[in-house]
Design a protein around this motif. Structure first.
Motif, mmCIF file in Angstrom:
data_model
loop_
_atom_site.group_PDB
_atom_site.id
_atom_site.type_symbol
_atom_site.label_atom_id
_atom_site.label_comp_id
_atom_site.label_asym_id
_atom_site.label_seq_id
_atom_site.Cartn_x
_atom_site.Cartn_y
_atom_site.Cartn_z
ATOM 1 N N LEU A 102 -10.590 -1.841 -0.762
ATOM 2 C CA LEU A 102 -11.527 -0.739 -1.008
ATOM 3 C C LEU A 102 -11.225 -0.105 -2.355
ATOM 4 C CD1 LEU A 102 -13.709 1.287 -0.174
ATOM 5 C CD2 LEU A 102 -11.999 2.456 1.237
ATOM 6 N N ASP A 103 -11.967 -0.526 -3.379
ATOM 7 C CA ASP A 103 -11.736 -0.015 -4.724
ATOM 8 C C ASP A 103 -12.945 0.786 -5.203
ATOM 9 O OD1 ASP A 103 -10.325 0.348 -7.159
ATOM 10 O OD2 ASP A 103 -9.510 -1.687 -6.992
ATOM 11 N N GLN A 104 -12.851 1.305 -6.413
ATOM 12 C CA GLN A 104 -13.890 2.168 -6.960
ATOM 13 C C GLN A 104 -15.144 1.377 -7.350
ATOM 14 O OE1 GLN A 104 -12.226 5.203 -9.814
ATOM 15 N NE2 GLN A 104 -10.424 3.894 -9.665
ATOM 16 N N LYS A 105 -16.248 2.104 -7.459
ATOM 17 C CA LYS A 105 -17.484 1.501 -7.954
ATOM 18 C C LYS A 105 -17.238 0.865 -9.320
ATOM 19 C CE LYS A 105 -20.980 4.501 -5.764
ATOM 20 N NZ LYS A 105 -21.828 3.476 -5.142
ATOM 21 N N GLY A 106 -17.835 -0.289 -9.531
ATOM 22 C CA GLY A 106 -17.733 -0.945 -10.829
ATOM 23 C C GLY A 106 -16.564 -1.897 -10.957
ATOM 24 N N VAL A 107 -15.601 -1.844 -10.011
ATOM 25 C CA VAL A 107 -14.442 -2.733 -10.073
ATOM 26 C C VAL A 107 -14.811 -4.086 -9.466
ATOM 27 C CG1 VAL A 107 -12.085 -3.120 -9.236
ATOM 28 C CG2 VAL A 107 -12.785 -0.843 -9.998
ATOM 29 N N SER A 108 -14.414 -5.150 -10.131
ATOM 30 C CA SER A 108 -14.659 -6.502 -9.636
ATOM 31 C C SER A 108 -14.080 -6.674 -8.235
ATOM 32 C CB SER A 108 -14.020 -7.515 -10.581
ATOM 33 O OG SER A 108 -13.811 -8.762 -9.942
ATOM 34 N N LEU A 109 -14.880 -7.245 -7.317
ATOM 35 C CA LEU A 109 -14.398 -7.502 -5.961
ATOM 36 C C LEU A 109 -13.252 -8.509 -5.960
ATOM 37 C CD1 LEU A 109 -17.021 -5.968 -5.270
ATOM 38 C CD2 LEU A 109 -17.456 -7.662 -3.486
ATOM 39 N N ASP A 114 -7.442 -9.552 -5.337
ATOM 40 C CA ASP A 114 -6.158 -10.019 -5.867
ATOM 41 C C ASP A 114 -5.126 -8.886 -5.878
ATOM 42 O OD1 ASP A 114 -7.150 -12.582 -6.269
ATOM 43 O OD2 ASP A 114 -7.643 -12.244 -8.394
ATOM 44 N N LYS A 115 -5.561 -7.681 -6.207
ATOM 45 C CA LYS A 115 -4.646 -6.538 -6.233
ATOM 46 C C LYS A 115 -4.104 -6.248 -4.839
ATOM 47 C CE LYS A 115 -6.472 -2.505 -7.248
ATOM 48 N NZ LYS A 115 -6.990 -1.376 -8.065
ATOM 49 N N TRP A 116 -5.002 -6.228 -3.845
ATOM 50 C CA TRP A 116 -4.566 -5.946 -2.474
ATOM 51 C C TRP A 116 -3.674 -7.066 -1.932
ATOM 52 C CZ3 TRP A 116 -7.769 -2.160 -3.898
ATOM 53 C CH2 TRP A 116 -7.806 -0.975 -3.157
ATOM 54 N N ARG A 117 -3.971 -8.306 -2.274
ATOM 55 C CA ARG A 117 -3.093 -9.412 -1.862
ATOM 56 C C ARG A 117 -1.705 -9.230 -2.471
ATOM 57 N NH1 ARG A 117 -4.906 -14.461 0.108
ATOM 58 N NH2 ARG A 117 -2.651 -14.847 0.239
ATOM 59 N N GLY A 118 -1.684 -8.779 -3.716
ATOM 60 C CA GLY A 118 -0.411 -8.540 -4.378
ATOM 61 C C GLY A 118 0.403 -7.447 -3.701
ATOM 62 N N TRP A 119 -0.283 -6.439 -3.154
ATOM 63 C CA TRP A 119 0.409 -5.389 -2.400
ATOM 64 C C TRP A 119 0.912 -5.903 -1.055
ATOM 65 C CZ3 TRP A 119 -3.820 -1.048 -3.048
ATOM 66 C CH2 TRP A 119 -3.749 -0.534 -4.351
ATOM 67 N N ALA A 120 0.075 -6.685 -0.384
ATOM 68 C CA ALA A 120 0.346 -7.025 1.016
ATOM 69 C C ALA A 120 1.306 -8.202 1.191
ATOM 70 C CB ALA A 120 -0.973 -7.333 1.732
ATOM 71 N N ASP A 121 1.120 -9.277 0.464
ATOM 72 C CA ASP A 121 1.854 -10.514 0.735
ATOM 73 C C ASP A 121 3.374 -10.350 0.804
ATOM 74 O OD1 ASP A 121 -0.394 -12.042 1.081
ATOM 75 O OD2 ASP A 121 -0.444 -12.802 -0.969
#
Length: 552
Positions: A102-109, A114-121
């Motif tokens: 869940l990111d801000q408007k305008g941010v690439s899905l 990739d950012k959330w995977r980097g946090w979670a993995d």
């Protein structure tokens, strides 16, 4: 037989295996993370570790369909990150979460994924997957949704009808996203609240001097949720797109879902631990911290009969899955809104307590049996999100995500003893009959309640990809597709005269501007106002929806 090899094998003995369809006295043999055999008098290799489940229930691990670990929200981050949050989940009997990118408007899905995977993995202690939030619409978003569905293991996309100017999409954008979901074979998910109305109601409450947490509930009454729920289902149904309503919080919203299902709409409703286990009377508590600790969106409802009503619908099959919307903030973070309820970070706990709360309010109360409990905490989620029978069932070939449940034991929920990072628990003091005594994830014992022992590390959990066009969801959708597009009526062309409009200045008919040149008296006669001063027109705000005070 090497000691190392024996660690890859488990033999669960003496328990009663409970699946969504039936319960049987049986043992379970596990090897290399998978269930190999289920039955009595199993022949297993020597050196296999034995887990004694005598007198207990052996059930599929819970699947929490709705979490927000370490979410950046309203200027801060949720305190339960992917390590602490999934470790707490394991303690409570949940072996898989589905979190939200869940990111801000305008941010690439794709970049957000990739950012959330980097946090979670590197942090997750149990298996997990993602829903992707679509907070803006463009050709780029359309193509990125296709990439996520076809190649990144995502088959569900969430939209918002609230949080104006932050996450909210208007109806025309929702139409396009739903259409894209259907073409991709994905499930459309909705946070259903009328954001425009919320915006104006927030302002009205603040103007009345209502700045405390009760203002949060007052500006988001349940009809605001119900209206948006109906609108979301209507748009999705026009496009033959399946719909999943997240965090069903009110009787009114639930009734809309039930009625739509009776009419044949492909729609699923998700009550959460909070809406099943407590209520919105807490917003009027004299302790500000207590009241603020319950602030979430949509809010809990002040009608104390709501949790029982939702549990009844969950028990009888009108509602499908259960999550938590786990998104936790400590006292100092909640205090960002000490003078303005609109600035209180929205979110509550639940990932650790969901299983116990549903057992207590559902099974222990006599509303549902043990099999329905497994269905609403695990199996239905696996079916809806296309990971069944990999998850959600104890059967040969399925992942060995299993809990040993002591139906006779009790525990009292408290922030002093829970494993989450948050300093508050919305279920504080609730005595639960039914306790998870052991959790097995990927064939490994990762938690034992007797000595509160964890044998798990960050990164032991894995990302679970989910394919589109889930049969459980899309069988009816695909069948209806055959008759979805209407056909025109074949008829003879009209042969009669067609009225001609004379555009010449001198001969064109007079067309009144009903707003500026005429008015109507009490006798119904037109009065020419051409020579009068123009009367300002009244601006009508439409459609209803709400501005959020949220910022990252």
């Amino acid at each position: 037989m090497s000691v190392g090899a024996s660690h890859n094998r488990l033999h669960i003995k003496g328990g009663r295996v409970v699946n969504a369809d039936c319960s049987v006295d049986a043992d379970v043999y596990i090897e290399n993370g998978l269930i190999v055999k289920v039955g009595k008098n199993l022949d297993v290799p020597g050196g296999t570790r034995v887990v004694d489940a005598s007198g207990k229930l052996v059930m599929p691990g819970g699947i929490d369909t709705h979490t927000h670990m370490q979410l950046p929200f309203m200027g801060t981050f949720a305190v339960d990150d992917f390590y602490v949050g999934t470790k707490a989940a394991i303690a409570g009997g949940t072996t898989m979460i589905i979190d939200f990118v869940l990111d801000q408007k305008g941010v690439s899905l794709i970049e957000a994924y990739d950012k959330w995977r980097g946090w979670a993995d590197p942090k997750v202690c149990c298996d997990y997957s993602f829903h992707i939030a679509v907070t803006w619409w463009s050709p780029q978003v359309k193509s990125e949704m296709a990439e996520l569905a076809k190649n990144r293991g995502i088959n569900s996309f969430k939209m918002f009808m609230a949080y104006k100017d932050v996450f909210m999409l208007d109806d025309s954008e929702l139409y396009e996203v739903y259409k894209n979901c259907r073409e991709l074979g994905a499930l459309a998910m909705m946070h259903a609240e009328n954001g425009h109305v919320i915006q104006h109601e927030q302002e009205r409450m603040l103007n009345l001097g209502i700045t405390g947490p009760e203002g949060h509930a007052l500006c988001r009454p349940e009809d605001v949720e119900a209206e948006a729920t109906g609108r979301a289902i209507m748009i999705a149904n026009r496009l033959n797109c399946p719909m999943y309503i997240v965090h069903v919080m009110s009787k009114s919203s639930a009734d809309v879902i039930v009625q739509a299902r009776k009419q044949g709409n492909v729609v699923f409703g998700e009550p959460i631990a909070a809406s099943l286990g407590t209520d919105g009377t807490n917003y009027w508590h004299k302790c500000w911290r207590h009241a603020a600790g319950h602030v979430m969106g949509p809010p809990l409802r002040p009608d104390p009969t709501t949790p029982g009503y939702l549990m009844d619908l969950l028990a009888n099959g009108d509602l499908e899955c259960t999550g938590t919307d786990n998104c936790t903030f400590n006292a100092s973070q909640k205090a960002l809104g000490k003078d303005n309820f609109a600035k209180i970070p929205n979110g509550v706990n639940g990932v650790e307590d969901r299983m116990s709360v549903i057992w207590e309010k559902g099974v222990a109360s006599g509303k549902m049996d043990e099999n329905r409990f497994v269905a609403v905490t695990s199996t239905n989620a696996a079916k809806v999100f296309n990971i069944y029978p990999q998850k959600g069932v104890i059967a040969p070939g399925s992942d060995a995500d299993i809990i040993i449940w002591d139906a006779e034991a009790t525990r009292t929920i408290s922030a002093k003893t829970h494993h989450q990072a948050v300093d508050f628990n919305i279920f504080e003091g609730l005595v639960c009959h039914g306790v998870n005594s052991c959790t097995i994830s990927r064939g490994k014992v990762v938690y034992e309640a007797e000595d509160n022992k964890f044998t798990v590390s960050g990164g032991d959990g894995k990302f679970v990809p989910r394919k589109p066009f889930c049969k459980y969801v899309y069988n009816r959708i695909n069948k209806r597709k055959e008759n979805y597009d209407p056909s025109k009526v074949e008829r003879e062309p009209f042969q009669g005269p067609v009225h001609q409009i004379n555009k010449a200045t001198g001969d064109s008919p007079t067309i009144r501007n009903m707003h500026h040149t005429t008015s109507i008296n009490t006798s119904g006669q037109y009065i020419n106002n051409t020579n009068q001063s123009p009367v300002p027109s009244t601006k009508v705000l439409a459609p209803p929806g709400g501005r959020s005070q949220i910022s990252f």
